[in-house]
Design a protein around this motif. Structure first.
Motif, PDB file in Angstrom:
ATOM      1  N   GLU A   1       0.849  -1.196   0.000  1.00  0.00           N
ATOM      2  CA  GLU A   1       0.000   0.000   0.000  1.00  0.00           C
ATOM      3  C   GLU A   1       0.884   1.246   0.000  1.00  0.00           C
ATOM      4  N   SER A   2       0.337   2.368  -0.493  1.00  0.00           N
ATOM      5  CA  SER A   2       1.041   3.643  -0.525  1.00  0.00           C
ATOM      6  C   SER A   2       0.281   4.655   0.326  1.00  0.00           C
ATOM      7  N   GLU A   3       0.946   5.169   1.358  1.00  0.00           N
ATOM      8  CA  GLU A   3       0.305   6.177   2.198  1.00  0.00           C
ATOM      9  C   GLU A   3       0.261   7.519   1.473  1.00  0.00           C
ATOM     10  N   SER A   4      -0.741   8.312   1.822  1.00  0.00           N
ATOM     11  CA  SER A   4      -0.870   9.639   1.211  1.00  0.00           C
ATOM     12  C   SER A   4       0.261  10.550   1.701  1.00  0.00           C
ATOM     13  N   PHE A   5       0.465  11.627   0.963  1.00  0.00           N
ATOM     14  CA  PHE A   5       1.522  12.587   1.327  1.00  0.00           C
ATOM     15  C   PHE A   5       1.276  13.158   2.720  1.00  0.00           C
ATOM     16  N   LYS A   6       0.052  13.525   3.015  1.00  0.00           N
ATOM     17  CA  LYS A   6      -0.288  14.105   4.311  1.00  0.00           C
ATOM     18  C   LYS A   6      -0.069  13.094   5.430  1.00  0.00           C
ATOM     19  N   ASP A   7      -0.510  11.844   5.222  1.00  0.00           N
ATOM     20  CA  ASP A   7      -0.354  10.830   6.268  1.00  0.00           C
ATOM     21  C   ASP A   7       1.122  10.531   6.524  1.00  0.00           C
ATOM     22  N   GLN A   8       1.918  10.511   5.460  1.00  0.00           N
ATOM     23  CA  GLN A   8       3.344  10.216   5.651  1.00  0.00           C
ATOM     24  C   GLN A   8       4.039  11.320   6.456  1.00  0.00           C
ATOM     25  N   LEU A   9       3.662  12.553   6.199  1.00  0.00           N
ATOM     26  CA  LEU A   9       4.253  13.643   6.980  1.00  0.00           C
ATOM     27  C   LEU A   9       3.952  13.478   8.461  1.00  0.00           C
ATOM     28  N   TRP A  10       2.783  12.992   8.762  1.00  0.00           N
ATOM     29  CA  TRP A  10       2.400  12.786  10.161  1.00  0.00           C
ATOM     30  C   TRP A  10       3.083  11.567  10.757  1.00  0.00           C
ATOM     31  N   LEU A  11       3.136  10.447   9.979  1.00  0.00           N
ATOM     32  CA  LEU A  11       3.671   9.203  10.493  1.00  0.00           C
ATOM     33  C   LEU A  11       5.198   9.211  10.579  1.00  0.00           C
ATOM     34  N   ASN A  12       5.853   9.961   9.693  1.00  0.00           N
ATOM     35  CA  ASN A  12       7.318   9.898   9.603  1.00  0.00           C
ATOM     36  C   ASN A  12       8.025  11.081  10.279  1.00  0.00           C
ATOM     37  N   ASP A  13       7.298  11.860  11.071  1.00  0.00           N
ATOM     38  CA  ASP A  13       7.948  13.025  11.685  1.00  0.00           C
ATOM     39  C   ASP A  13       8.669  12.605  12.962  1.00  0.00           C
ATOM     40  N   GLY A  14       9.506  13.538  13.434  1.00  0.00           N
ATOM     41  CA  GLY A  14      10.247  13.284  14.660  1.00  0.00           C
ATOM     42  C   GLY A  14      10.909  14.566  15.147  1.00  0.00           C
ATOM     43  N   ILE A  15      11.332  14.562  16.364  1.00  0.00           N
ATOM     44  CA  ILE A  15      12.001  15.723  16.939  1.00  0.00           C
ATOM     45  C   ILE A  15      13.307  15.289  17.580  1.00  0.00           C
ATOM     46  N   SER A  16      14.224  16.259  17.666  1.00  0.00           N
ATOM     47  CA  SER A  16      15.486  16.031  18.366  1.00  0.00           C
ATOM     48  C   SER A  16      15.850  17.325  19.088  1.00  0.00           C
ATOM     49  N   TYR A  17      16.502  17.180  20.179  1.00  0.00           N
ATOM     50  CA  TYR A  17      16.876  18.357  20.977  1.00  0.00           C
ATOM     51  C   TYR A  17      18.088  17.989  21.815  1.00  0.00           C
ATOM     52  N   GLY A  18      18.768  19.054  22.270  1.00  0.00           N
ATOM     53  CA  GLY A  18      19.957  18.780  23.060  1.00  0.00           C
ATOM     54  C   GLY A  18      20.697  20.061  23.384  1.00  0.00           C
ATOM     55  N   ALA A  19      21.841  19.912  23.973  1.00  0.00           N
ATOM     56  CA  ALA A  19      22.697  21.041  24.348  1.00  0.00           C
ATOM     57  C   ALA A  19      24.125  20.701  23.981  1.00  0.00           C
ATOM     58  N   GLN A  20      24.920  21.771  23.789  1.00  0.00           N
ATOM     59  CA  GLN A  20      26.309  21.560  23.387  1.00  0.00           C
ATOM     60  C   GLN A  20      27.203  22.507  24.188  1.00  0.00           C
ATOM     61  N   LEU A  21      28.231  21.946  24.785  1.00  0.00           N
ATOM     62  CA  LEU A  21      29.189  22.718  25.561  1.00  0.00           C
ATOM     63  C   LEU A  21      30.536  22.673  24.848  1.00  0.00           C
ATOM     64  N   ASN A  22      31.089  23.865  24.571  1.00  0.00           N
ATOM     65  CA  ASN A  22      32.404  23.969  23.937  1.00  0.00           C
ATOM     66  C   ASN A  22      33.375  24.618  24.919  1.00  0.00           C
ATOM     67  N   VAL A  23      34.488  23.953  25.147  1.00  0.00           N
ATOM     68  CA  VAL A  23      35.506  24.473  26.058  1.00  0.00           C
ATOM     69  C   VAL A  23      36.762  24.767  25.242  1.00  0.00           C
ATOM     70  N   PRO A  24      37.164  26.049  25.140  1.00  0.00           N
ATOM     71  CA  PRO A  24      38.380  26.362  24.378  1.00  0.00           C
ATOM     72  C   PRO A  24      39.624  25.852  25.108  1.00  0.00           C
ATOM     73  N   ILE A  25      40.437  25.113  24.403  1.00  0.00           N
ATOM     74  CA  ILE A  25      41.661  24.569  25.003  1.00  0.00           C
ATOM     75  C   ILE A  25      42.899  25.182  24.347  1.00  0.00           C
ATOM     76  N   PHE A  26      42.963  25.114  23.037  1.00  0.00           N
ATOM     77  CA  PHE A  26      44.097  25.697  22.321  1.00  0.00           C
ATOM     78  C   PHE A  26      43.643  26.070  20.913  1.00  0.00           C
ATOM     79  N   ASN A  27      43.833  27.313  20.548  1.00  0.00           N
ATOM     80  CA  ASN A  27      43.429  27.753  19.203  1.00  0.00           C
ATOM     81  C   ASN A  27      44.550  28.544  18.532  1.00  0.00           C
ATOM     82  N   ARG A  28      45.753  28.036  18.684  1.00  0.00           N
ATOM     83  CA  ARG A  28      46.940  28.600  18.010  1.00  0.00           C
ATOM     84  C   ARG A  28      47.172  30.070  18.390  1.00  0.00           C
ATOM     85  N   PHE A  29      47.013  30.393  19.662  1.00  0.00           N
ATOM     86  CA  PHE A  29      47.277  31.716  20.224  1.00  0.00           C
ATOM     87  C   PHE A  29      46.329  32.809  19.723  1.00  0.00           C
ATOM     88  N   ALA A  30      45.265  32.431  18.999  1.00  0.00           N
ATOM     89  CA  ALA A  30      44.372  33.443  18.426  1.00  0.00           C
ATOM     90  C   ALA A  30      43.720  34.289  19.517  1.00  0.00           C
TER      91      ALA A  30
END
Length: 449
Positions: free
Chosen positions: A306-335
């Motif tokens: 069977e082939s799902e409709s475009f609208k149904d696929q958008l609903w069935l195949n969706d998803g979310i992602s979330y998160g956080a990112q921490l960057n710690v400067p260690i060495f950047n060539r004296f910049a």
């Protein structure tokens, strides 16, 4: 009908004549220059740019949001994005999503950039006001040049009128055989010289009017003129002040000093921003996405493809992602280290420039104070000289009238009076302008009365 038409022409003629006869006061010239000067308009645009910078700094605190959508078609071996199964047919797919990121902490740089944007707007305003100060002085100087040249012209015409009378009287005495013809020629030469001076001064009046009109961005030079002013040296409270008192007052309001102080504060703020690069940064993100495929899927319940409709696929195949990112400067060539050092040097340069501007201001005030004193003495001396020259001229005229002095010596006495009157006018307006400059440094507005 004819009467109405004639009345209309008369009204237009009066209106045009009134427009042409407008004479500008100094206050009107200064106000017009501030509204129409090209340099001021350019600096006002720079001020508008600082408002945009402030908006950028505020925007750094807000999360961003971006939407993406893509479509593709594949023939041969590929993977269906809805179930990650391989397919070997032609497949059409679509993907879409919305992503948002936000900076939670980035070494206080956003806060410092917002503060810097506010300080930059203040500095731009000081820069604009400092330019207006310069324009006010330039306009006042050009305005006084016109008045000085006009007063010189009036004096020269009065001198020429006296010479004409002497010329007429001398011609009568020559005709009567009392005086030699050489005396008449000498007086005629004096009159011709005065006529030439009048022509030259008329040109100076025109040129000085054009110079002021250009400062005001006015192109109708022929109809531009300043108001008639009977100007004498005005009393001034600044005459009782010492240079140190004037300098101390100038430091509190002078826009060039405030601009230099703002530049120091901006450099210090840039240093804070540079140091922020040494701290960790923390950010967060959120993503919503969905996908579509035109491939048929096996239905475990019905056992059929069977082939799902475009609208149904958008609903069935969706998803979310979330998160956080921490960057710690260690060495950047004296910049970061080099950027901080550059910022520290910029702070020191701005501080040195502030001290240099203060020294320059103190020097200008001392020079203006000396100029006022010098030109006051020069004006007083010129007045005394003129009075003495007039007395000598009157004595010479009495001797000339009775034939005890020849025309050449008499012309020399008259020439000395002419030069003395010119010196009085020149020194008077030099003195007035220097006095206005000194008042300007003390914070007094530029006025002629």
């Amino acid at each position: 009908m004819k009467f109405k038409f004639t009345a209309l022409l008369l009204f237009l003629a009066i209106s045009i004549g009134s427009a042409q006869q407008k004479q500008w006061t100094l206050e009107e010239c200064i106000a017009h220059a501030e509204e129409n000067n090209i340099s001021i308009a350019q600096f006002e645009l720079d001020l508008e740019n600082t408002k945009i910078d402030h908006s950028d700094a505020v925007g750094n605190f807000l999360p961003d949001a971006n939407a993406t959508i893509s479509t593709s078609g594949n023939t041969g071996l590929s993977f269906d994005p809805t179930n990650n199964q391989p397919v070997t047919t032609t497949i059409f797919t679509a993907n879409g999503g919305v992503t948002s990121t936000v900076s939670i902490f980035n070494g206080m740089r956003n806060i410092n950039r917002l503060q810097r944007a506010k300080m930059s707007a203040i500095a731009s305003q000081y820069r604009l006001d400092d330019l207006k100060d310069d324009i006010r002085l330039n306009v006042a100087n050009a305005y006084l040049n016109i008045i000085s040249n006009k007063e010189t012209l009036v004096t020269q015409k009065a001198q020429y009128a006296v010479t004409e009378q002497d010329l007429k009287r001398t011609a009568e005495l020559v005709d009567a055989g009392v005086l030699p013809k050489g005396d008449l020629l000498e007086i005629e030469a004096t009159a011709s010289g005065q006529e030439q001076q009048i022509v030259n001064t008329e040109n100076l009046v025109l040129i000085s009017r054009i110079n002021l009109a250009q400062l005001l961005q006015i192109t109708d030079y022929e109809n531009f003129d300043v108001a008639e002013v009977d100007l004498e040296v005005p009393p001034s409270e600044v005459s009782n002040k010492t240079p140190k008192e004037i300098f101390a007052a100038a430091l509190t309001f002078r826009n060039d000093i405030k601009l230099s102080e703002s530049n120091v504060a901006l450099a210090e703020q840039d240093l804070k921003i540079s140091k922020g690069a040494l701290l960790p940064t923390l950010g967060a993100f959120f993503n919503y996405n969905t996908r579509y495929s035109d491939q048929e899927q096996f239905n475990n319940i019905t056992g059929m493809l069977e082939s799902e409709s475009f609208k149904d696929q958008l609903w069935l195949n969706d998803g979310i992602s979330y998160g956080a990112q921490l960057n710690v400067p260690i060495f950047n060539r004296f910049a970061n280290k080099n950027n901080i050092r550059r910022s520290e040097i910029s702070v020191m340069k701005a501080e040195l420039q502030l001290e240099q501007d203060k020294l320059a201001l103190e020097t200008d005030i001392n020079q203006a104070y000396v100029d006022v004193s010098s030109f006051a003495k020069a004006y007083e001396a010129a007045q005394k000289t003129l009075e003495a020259r007039r007395l000598a001229y009157n004595y010479s005229k009495e001797r000339y009238d009775v034939g005890l002095m020849n025309a050449f010596v008499f012309s020399q006495a008259q020439s000395r009076v002419d030069n003395a009157e010119a010196d009085v006018i020149r020194t008077k307006y030099d003195y007035i302008f220097r006095l206005k400059v000194l008042e300007f440094y003390f914070g007094l507005p530029i006025r002629l009365n």
